[in-house]
Design a protein around this motif. Structure first.
Motif, PDB file in Angstrom:
ATOM      1  N   LEU A 109       0.757  -1.128  -0.166  1.00  0.00           N
ATOM      2  CA  LEU A 109       0.182  -0.185   0.062  1.00  0.00           C
ATOM      3  C   LEU A 109       0.919   1.302  -0.055  1.00  0.00           C
ATOM      4  CD1 LEU A 109      -2.757  -0.569   2.666  1.00  0.00           C
ATOM      5  CD2 LEU A 109      -3.109  -0.485   0.136  1.00  0.00           C
ATOM      6  N   GLY A 110       1.830   1.218   0.833  1.00  0.00           N
ATOM      7  CA  GLY A 110       2.819   2.362   1.140  1.00  0.00           C
ATOM      8  C   GLY A 110       3.583   2.730  -0.233  1.00  0.00           C
ATOM      9  N   ALA A 111       4.053   1.507  -0.806  1.00  0.00           N
ATOM     10  CA  ALA A 111       4.801   2.034  -2.044  1.00  0.00           C
ATOM     11  C   ALA A 111       4.028   2.406  -3.304  1.00  0.00           C
ATOM     12  CB  ALA A 111       5.629   0.732  -2.492  1.00  0.00           C
ATOM     13  N   VAL A 112       2.897   1.741  -3.564  1.00  0.00           N
ATOM     14  CA  VAL A 112       2.052   2.051  -4.661  1.00  0.00           C
ATOM     15  C   VAL A 112       1.269   3.190  -4.729  1.00  0.00           C
ATOM     16  CG1 VAL A 112      -0.397   1.428  -5.844  1.00  0.00           C
ATOM     17  CG2 VAL A 112       1.597  -0.528  -5.027  1.00  0.00           C
ATOM     18  N   VAL A 113       0.819   3.648  -3.446  1.00  0.00           N
ATOM     19  CA  VAL A 113       0.382   5.178  -3.223  1.00  0.00           C
ATOM     20  C   VAL A 113       1.290   6.311  -3.222  1.00  0.00           C
ATOM     21  CG1 VAL A 113      -1.051   6.481  -1.624  1.00  0.00           C
ATOM     22  CG2 VAL A 113      -1.593   4.113  -2.047  1.00  0.00           C
ATOM     23  N   ALA A 114       2.613   5.966  -2.418  1.00  0.00           N
ATOM     24  CA  ALA A 114       3.409   6.990  -2.579  1.00  0.00           C
ATOM     25  C   ALA A 114       4.069   7.221  -3.894  1.00  0.00           C
ATOM     26  CB  ALA A 114       4.590   6.731  -1.288  1.00  0.00           C
ATOM     27  N   LEU A 115       4.429   6.156  -4.806  1.00  0.00           N
ATOM     28  CA  LEU A 115       5.034   6.347  -5.888  1.00  0.00           C
ATOM     29  C   LEU A 115       4.122   6.668  -7.246  1.00  0.00           C
ATOM     30  CD1 LEU A 115       7.640   3.395  -5.289  1.00  0.00           C
ATOM     31  CD2 LEU A 115       8.018   5.837  -5.286  1.00  0.00           C
ATOM     32  N   SER A 116       2.865   6.895  -6.858  1.00  0.00           N
ATOM     33  CA  SER A 116       1.763   7.186  -8.004  1.00  0.00           C
ATOM     34  C   SER A 116       1.241   8.460  -7.858  1.00  0.00           C
ATOM     35  CB  SER A 116       0.894   6.027  -8.120  1.00  0.00           C
ATOM     36  OG  SER A 116       0.082   6.193  -6.946  1.00  0.00           O
ATOM     37  N   GLU A 126      -4.197  -8.581 -13.726  1.00  0.00           N
ATOM     38  CA  GLU A 126      -5.486  -8.777 -13.078  1.00  0.00           C
ATOM     39  C   GLU A 126      -5.397  -9.853 -12.148  1.00  0.00           C
ATOM     40  OE1 GLU A 126      -7.928 -10.625 -15.937  1.00  0.00           O
ATOM     41  OE2 GLU A 126      -6.288 -12.059 -16.604  1.00  0.00           O
ATOM     42  N   LEU A 127      -4.401 -10.449 -11.776  1.00  0.00           N
ATOM     43  CA  LEU A 127      -4.167 -11.395 -10.727  1.00  0.00           C
ATOM     44  C   LEU A 127      -3.421 -11.100  -9.416  1.00  0.00           C
ATOM     45  CD1 LEU A 127      -4.347 -14.927 -12.443  1.00  0.00           C
ATOM     46  CD2 LEU A 127      -6.146 -13.607 -11.973  1.00  0.00           C
ATOM     47  N   ASN A 128      -3.215  -9.832  -9.775  1.00  0.00           N
ATOM     48  CA  ASN A 128      -2.336  -9.199  -8.480  1.00  0.00           C
ATOM     49  C   ASN A 128      -2.887  -9.244  -7.156  1.00  0.00           C
ATOM     50  OD1 ASN A 128       0.055  -8.618  -9.820  1.00  0.00           O
ATOM     51  ND2 ASN A 128      -0.829  -6.236 -10.289  1.00  0.00           N
ATOM     52  N   HIS A 129      -2.179  -9.326  -6.132  1.00  0.00           N
ATOM     53  CA  HIS A 129      -2.619  -9.567  -4.832  1.00  0.00           C
ATOM     54  C   HIS A 129      -3.407  -8.459  -4.272  1.00  0.00           C
ATOM     55  CE1 HIS A 129      -2.202  -9.464  -0.184  1.00  0.00           C
ATOM     56  NE2 HIS A 129      -2.396 -11.086  -0.286  1.00  0.00           N
ATOM     57  N   ALA A 130      -4.334  -8.645  -3.266  1.00  0.00           N
ATOM     58  CA  ALA A 130      -5.218  -7.730  -2.858  1.00  0.00           C
ATOM     59  C   ALA A 130      -4.601  -6.414  -2.348  1.00  0.00           C
ATOM     60  CB  ALA A 130      -6.181  -8.106  -1.626  1.00  0.00           C
ATOM     61  N   SER A 131      -3.195  -6.645  -1.853  1.00  0.00           N
ATOM     62  CA  SER A 131      -2.606  -5.355  -1.358  1.00  0.00           C
ATOM     63  C   SER A 131      -2.280  -4.394  -2.412  1.00  0.00           C
ATOM     64  CB  SER A 131      -1.777  -5.771  -0.477  1.00  0.00           C
ATOM     65  OG  SER A 131      -0.604  -6.524  -1.383  1.00  0.00           O
ATOM     66  N   LEU A 132      -1.901  -4.790  -3.772  1.00  0.00           N
ATOM     67  CA  LEU A 132      -1.466  -4.282  -4.826  1.00  0.00           C
ATOM     68  C   LEU A 132      -2.920  -3.522  -5.335  1.00  0.00           C
ATOM     69  CD1 LEU A 132       0.981  -6.440  -6.463  1.00  0.00           C
ATOM     70  CD2 LEU A 132       1.317  -4.169  -5.512  1.00  0.00           C
ATOM     71  N   VAL A 133      -4.102  -4.360  -5.403  1.00  0.00           N
ATOM     72  CA  VAL A 133      -5.416  -3.846  -5.761  1.00  0.00           C
ATOM     73  C   VAL A 133      -5.513  -2.585  -5.006  1.00  0.00           C
ATOM     74  CG1 VAL A 133      -7.649  -4.350  -6.173  1.00  0.00           C
ATOM     75  CG2 VAL A 133      -5.970  -6.092  -6.889  1.00  0.00           C
ATOM     76  N   ASP A 134      -5.600  -2.799  -3.766  1.00  0.00           N
ATOM     77  CA  ASP A 134      -6.153  -1.716  -2.745  1.00  0.00           C
ATOM     78  C   ASP A 134      -5.156  -0.765  -2.920  1.00  0.00           C
ATOM     79  OD1 ASP A 134      -8.270  -3.116  -1.699  1.00  0.00           O
ATOM     80  OD2 ASP A 134      -7.322  -3.855  -0.002  1.00  0.00           O
ATOM     81  N   GLY A 135      -3.819  -0.513  -3.065  1.00  0.00           N
ATOM     82  CA  GLY A 135      -3.073   0.307  -3.577  1.00  0.00           C
ATOM     83  C   GLY A 135      -3.451   1.225  -4.744  1.00  0.00           C
ATOM     84  N   CYS A 136      -3.883   0.344  -5.932  1.00  0.00           N
ATOM     85  CA  CYS A 136      -4.364   1.308  -6.924  1.00  0.00           C
ATOM     86  C   CYS A 136      -5.495   1.978  -6.577  1.00  0.00           C
ATOM     87  CB  CYS A 136      -4.778  -0.033  -8.026  1.00  0.00           C
ATOM     88  SG  CYS A 136      -3.450  -0.676  -8.859  1.00  0.00           S
ATOM     89  N   ARG A 137      -6.459   1.340  -5.786  1.00  0.00           N
ATOM     90  CA  ARG A 137      -7.892   2.108  -5.495  1.00  0.00           C
ATOM     91  C   ARG A 137      -7.659   3.288  -4.464  1.00  0.00           C
ATOM     92  NH1 ARG A 137     -11.132  -3.316  -3.836  1.00  0.00           N
ATOM     93  NH2 ARG A 137     -11.701  -4.171  -5.915  1.00  0.00           N
ATOM     94  N   LEU A 138      -6.547   3.512  -3.767  1.00  0.00           N
ATOM     95  CA  LEU A 138      -6.255   4.376  -3.059  1.00  0.00           C
ATOM     96  C   LEU A 138      -5.230   5.586  -3.677  1.00  0.00           C
ATOM     97  CD1 LEU A 138      -5.290   2.651   0.522  1.00  0.00           C
ATOM     98  CD2 LEU A 138      -7.520   4.189  -0.038  1.00  0.00           C
ATOM     99  N   SER A 139      -4.815   5.469  -4.838  1.00  0.00           N
ATOM    100  CA  SER A 139      -3.639   5.965  -5.358  1.00  0.00           C
ATOM    101  C   SER A 139      -4.176   7.374  -6.102  1.00  0.00           C
ATOM    102  CB  SER A 139      -2.928   5.277  -6.489  1.00  0.00           C
ATOM    103  OG  SER A 139      -3.781   5.031  -7.492  1.00  0.00           O
TER     104      SER A 139
END
Length: 380
Positions: A109-116, A126-139
Motif C-alpha cells: 500500500l505504501g509503495a504504490v500510493v506514494a509512488l503514484s 489482473e491477478l495481483n494480490h489484494a494489497s496491490l489492488v487496494d493500493g491502486c484504489r487509494l492512489s
C-alpha cells in the motif's frame, strides 16, 4: 415497522445466507502449538517459523528492545535492529536500500500510493494480490488492469497514456497458481516507455534465484534504477513485516510520503529479530531454496502433475467451491491439511486446493502426502 426499528446490520443476514449457499463462507481455525496433522497450507516456505535460531533471534530482540516498538518509526519506533535488518535485506536482494514496514500489505500500500498519484497511470496485472489492488484504489491514479502476464497489453496501455508518469505492478510469483511473471519482458517494456516497475517478491524471496534472492535477482535485474521490489517477512523468513527495496531516493521519499509507514506503529522488535535471524540462516544455507522447489515437485507428482513447479505453490483446480471444500476435508480426515482457494480469491469455476511446499518436509511426510492426495483426488 418503522425504519428505526430495523437493525442497520440486518442486511448481513442475507449476505450470510448467500455465502453459505455458495460454499463461500469462511471461518477461523485455531492452530495448535504442535500440529498433529501434516500442514501443507502454511506459507512457511523454508520451515523457519519454528526454527530454534529464529526463535532465539526474537527472544534476544525482546530482551534488548522490549516487546513493543513504542511508536511509529518516525517517533520512537526505530531501532538499530530495524536498520540492521534493512541493510542486510538490501544487500541480500541486491538493492541500494530497504525500508521495513509492519506487514507486507502495508509495504505494498505504501509503495504504490506514494509512488503514484493523479499525474500517474498504474497498470496492474489482473491477478495481483489484494494489497496491490487496494493500493491502486487509494492512489488517485488512472488504473488499467492488464490481462494476466500480458506484456502486449501492458505495452499498449503505456503507449496510449496521457499521464507524464506510469507504474507497472506485478507479482514475481503469483500466489494462487505459483506461476512466474515475465519480468524481463515487462522490464524491457517499462524501460521503453519510461515507466517504473514494482515487483512483489512475497512468494519469490527464499524460493527463486541464487540462494533464494528472488526472481528479480535471478534475472539479473537487481539494482536496476527503474525497479522497486516489495516483499513480506512472513513467508520464507518465518516472521512478520514487509519491506520495500530500491534506489535510495525511493526510501527517502517513502519515509516522507508513505502513510502506512508514517502513521503506523513500527514493526515490533521480536519480529525484526526473527526476520534477521532467518535471513542469516538463508544466506548461510542457500540449498534451502532448491529444497523448496524439489519438495514442490514431489507434491506436484503426487497430484498427477508432470510439470515441475516454478515455485513453492502447487495448485490443483477442482472447479466448484463445494468440490474443493470436500476434497480439503477428505485430506484433513487422513491427516493432511491443504489450503482451499475459492472466489473471490480466484475466478469463478476455478476453486482449488493450494498446497505449499517447504524445505523442511521429510521423506516420510512427502510419502504421506503422496498417499493421501492420490487417494482423495481419485475420488474428486
Amino acid at each position: 415497522m418503522t425504519r428505526a426499528a430495523v437493525s442497520p446490520l440486518s442486511w448481513l443476514d442475507d449476505v450470510e445466507r448467500d455465502r453459505r449457499a455458495a460454499s463461500l463462507r469462511r471461518g477461523l481455525r485455531t492452530r495448535e502449538a504442535v500440529e498433529a496433522d501434516l500442514d501443507l497450507a502454511r506459507n512457511d516456505y523454508l520451515g523457519l517459523a519454528d526454527h530454534p535460531a529464529v526463535a532465539a533471534g526474537a527472544v534476544a530482540a525482546v530482551q534488548t528492545w522490549g516487546t513493543g516498538s513504542t511508536g511509529s518509526r518516525l517517533v520512537t519506533g526505530n531501532t538499530a535492529l530495524h536498520e540492521e535488518l534493512e541493510t542486510e535485506l538490501a544487500g541480500f536482494l541486491g538493492a541500494a536500500s530497504a525500508l521495513v514496514f509492519s506487514s507486507g500489505y502495508t509495504a505494498n500500500l505504501g509503495a504504490v500510493v506514494a509512488l503514484s498519484g493523479p499525474d500517474c497511470l498504474l497498470v496492474s496485472d489482473e491477478l495481483n494480490h489484494a494489497s496491490l489492488v487496494d493500493g491502486c484504489r487509494l492512489s488517485r491514479s488512472a488504473v488499467t488492469i492488464a490481462g494476466h502476464c500480458d506484456v502486449d497489453a501492458v505495452a499498449a496501455a503505456l503507449a496510449a497514456r496521457t499521464q507524464p508518469r506510469a507504474v507497472v505492478l506485478t507479482e514475481s510469483v503469483f500466489s494462487t497458481d505459483g506461476g512466474l511473471a515475465p519480468l524481463a519482458e515487462l522490464h524491457a517494456t517499462c524501460r521503453r516507455h519510461g515507466a517504473l516497475l514494482i515487483v512483489d517478491e512475497a512468494h519469490g524471496l527464499g524460493v527463486r534465484g541464487d540462494g533464494g534472492r528472488g526472481l528479480v535477482h535471478e534475472l539479473g535485474l537487481a539494482g536496476a534504477p527503474d525497479i522497486v521490489i516489495t516483499a513480506t517477512l512472513s513467508k520464507a523468513l518465518g516472521s512478520q513485516g514487509g519491506v520495500v527495496l530500491g534506489p535510495a531516493p525511493v526510501r527517502a521519499h517513502l519515509i516522507d510520503a508513505a502513510r502506512t509507514f508514517i502513521f503506523d506503529t513500527g514493526l515490533n522488535p521480536a519480529a525484526v529479530g526473527a526476520a534477521l535471524a532467518a535471513l542469516r540462516l538463508l544466506a548461510a544455507e542457500p540449498a534451502l531454496a532448491s529444497a523448496v522447489l524439489d519438495n514442490a515437485a514431489a507434491l506436484a507428482r503426487a497430484c498427477g502433475q508432470q510439470r515441475r513447479p516454478e515455485s513453492a505453490v502447487v495448485s490443483v483446480i477442482l472447479g466448484a467451491p463445494d468440490v474443493a471444500l470436500a476434497a480439503a476435508a477428505a485430506c484433513l480426515d487422513r491427516g493432511v491439511r491443504v489450503g482451499v482457494f475459492r472466489p473471490p480469491t480466484v475466478p469463478e469455476g476455478t476453486s482449488r486446493l493450494r498446497l505449499t511446499a517447504r524445505a523442511s518436509l521429510t521423506p516420510a511426510e512427502l510419502d504421506l502426502a503422496a498417499r493421501v492426495l492420490a487417494e482423495v483426488l481419485a475420488g474428486s
